[in-house]
Write an enzyme that holds these catalytic residues in place. Structure first.
Site, mmCIF file in Angstrom:
data_model
loop_
_atom_site.group_PDB
_atom_site.id
_atom_site.type_symbol
_atom_site.label_atom_id
_atom_site.label_comp_id
_atom_site.label_asym_id
_atom_site.label_seq_id
_atom_site.Cartn_x
_atom_site.Cartn_y
_atom_site.Cartn_z
ATOM 1 N N LYS A 169 -74.430 53.597 -29.651
ATOM 2 C CA LYS A 169 -75.754 53.003 -29.444
ATOM 3 C C LYS A 169 -76.509 53.753 -28.339
ATOM 4 C CE LYS A 169 -77.695 48.402 -28.494
ATOM 5 N NZ LYS A 169 -78.424 48.747 -27.265
ATOM 6 N N GLY A 170 -77.827 53.694 -28.374
ATOM 7 C CA GLY A 170 -78.622 54.344 -27.339
ATOM 8 C C GLY A 170 -78.369 53.753 -25.959
ATOM 9 N N GLY A 171 -78.326 54.609 -24.943
ATOM 10 C CA GLY A 171 -78.213 54.146 -23.565
ATOM 11 C C GLY A 171 -76.823 53.769 -23.089
ATOM 12 N N GLY A 177 -74.351 56.120 -22.565
ATOM 13 C CA GLY A 177 -73.743 57.235 -21.831
ATOM 14 C C GLY A 177 -73.102 58.283 -22.715
ATOM 15 N N THR A 223 -73.317 61.937 -21.156
ATOM 16 C CA THR A 223 -72.369 62.123 -20.050
ATOM 17 C C THR A 223 -70.961 62.314 -20.596
ATOM 18 O OG1 THR A 223 -73.714 60.763 -18.581
ATOM 19 C CG2 THR A 223 -71.421 61.088 -17.951
ATOM 20 N N ASP A 230 -79.839 65.150 -30.501
ATOM 21 C CA ASP A 230 -80.716 64.022 -30.189
ATOM 22 C C ASP A 230 -82.107 64.562 -29.848
ATOM 23 O OD1 ASP A 230 -82.019 61.795 -29.255
ATOM 24 O OD2 ASP A 230 -80.400 61.149 -27.927
ATOM 25 N N GLU A 269 -70.797 44.947 -24.274
ATOM 26 C CA GLU A 269 -71.835 43.960 -24.586
ATOM 27 C C GLU A 269 -71.839 43.715 -26.088
ATOM 28 O OE1 GLU A 269 -75.605 45.232 -23.084
ATOM 29 O OE2 GLU A 269 -74.935 45.271 -20.989
ATOM 30 N N ASN A 274 -67.832 52.373 -21.574
ATOM 31 C CA ASN A 274 -68.476 52.858 -20.351
ATOM 32 C C ASN A 274 -69.091 51.690 -19.559
ATOM 33 O OD1 ASN A 274 -69.319 54.814 -18.548
ATOM 34 N ND2 ASN A 274 -71.103 55.415 -19.727
#
Length: 359
Positions: free
Chosen positions: A29-31, A33, A36, A58, A228, A255
């Site tokens: 999913k976006g965001g 990490g 990284t 991306d 989440e 993460n």
């Protein structure tokens, strides 16, 4: 609910030890990490492989930010390395370049553009063709958020079907194509056999890549997520799609984890830890046969080669919260935090006293 106490913590050692790997995809999913994680994975692979290429597919490229170095659509040596290269490609932009070119490539691109979804796929094919001629030991893909990644993984099969459909037109329309090219005064470079020959060559490359993508010895997919609900849902969707595409996946990186035995006074953070733990337990329950690596949430961003190298240790050795590492160090940190809180309280008290004196 899975009992994490009895489960061994996962690492990415299995990827580093798999010498046959040629393609490593990192997605989620976006965001969460991904950039990284893919950057660190490429750094670790560079310690055990002759040459590593990391590619960002991306459109919102973050690879340059992660390494604090500007990258383009041509492979560039990463500062501080002799065998790690990086490049940023945008399939849509690449296709526009091809579509405006003159000659055979332009005509083939125009023909292919008539088939829905094949334009991005052809650009991806050209990139893979280019990458294959470079002879890197392993290639790491820093992919876009899940939906785009799944399209990317469908490209080989889309191309196979699309190019097969185009070549079947030869039998259906006979010499009509040749007659049209002669009628418009085009030379022999544009004849039916030449165009279809180029498509056939591209189809061969795609079939070869598609075969490699479905070979667990050559390709694996690393799923990056955070503890989440939406990320858990997205990871489950991704794993199911990967299974459908016959692409191997046996590593999950969780993460931004808040560890419950760190020194935390905030009720908000404690509540968030409790929520995270619920989803971490679900990850362990759903993916009990995966290597699950948990990474800590840091107070600062991980950017620059030195920071990436420093954080890479958590990919190889399970993270140990401070209180587990050294009780003396833990108490010293606790005393320091309490002193800071006392100082703030004293300053606030003095301010209140001054305010009352003025009144």
């Amino acid at each position: 609910m899975a009992d994490q106490q009895n489960l061994p913590e996962g690492t990415v050692h299995n990827i580093l030890e798999q010498e046959t790997l040629k393609w490593v995809f990192v997605g989620g999913k976006g965001g969460v990490g991904k950039t990284t994680c893919s950057s660190i994975l490429s750094i670790l692979l560079a310690t055990v492989r002759d040459s590593v290429l990391i590619i960002s597919t991306d459109p919102a490229h973050n690879l340059s930010d992660a390494f604090q170095q500007r990258f383009t659509k041509s492979p560039t040596l990463v500062n501080g390395f002799t065998n790690l290269y990086a490049m940023e490609v945008d399939p849509t932009v690449e296709h526009e370049d091809v579509g405006t070119s003159e000659g055979m490539d332009g005509l083939v691109s125009e023909l292919a553009g008539a088939i829905p979804g094949i334009d991005e796929a052809m650009s991806f094919a050209e990139m893979l063709k280019l990458v294959q001629t470079m002879d890197y030991s392993v290639i790491v893909f820093d992919t876009a958020p899940t939906g785009h990644t799944l399209r990317l993984l469908q490209f080989p099969s889309i191309l196979e079907k699309g190019l097969g459909k185009m070549m079947s037109l030869k039998n259906k329309f006979g010499g009509l194509f040749s007659q049209m090219t002669r009628m418009f005064g085009m030379d022999d470079d544009y004849n039916e056999d030449a165009v279809l020959g180029k498509l056939e060559g591209m189809k061969d490359v795609i079939e070869q890549v598609n075969k490699q993508f479905k070979d667990p010895d050559m390709t694996t997919f690393v799923c990056v997520c955070i503890p989440e609900f939406l990320s858990l849902y997205e990871t489950e969707r991704l794993v199911q799609e990967l299974t459908k595409f016959e692409i191997d996946s046996h590593n999950i990186v969780i993460n931004q984890v808040l560890f419950d035995d760190e020194v935390v006074e905030s009720k908000l953070l404690k509540a968030r830890m409790k929520m995270q733990q619920k989803y971490i337990d679900q990850f362990y329950m759903l993916y009990d046969d995966f290597n699950i690596t948990k990474l800590p949430l840091l107070p600062q961003e991980v950017t620059g080669v030195e920071a990436l190298k420093g954080f890479s240790s958590h990919f190889l050795t399970p993270y140990q919260p401070l209180s587990n590492r050294d009780q003396v160090e833990w108490l010293e940190r606790r005393v320091s935090e309490l002193k800071d809180q006392l100082k703030e309280a004293e300053e606030e008290l003095n301010t209140l006293k001054k305010g009352k004196q003025k009144v």
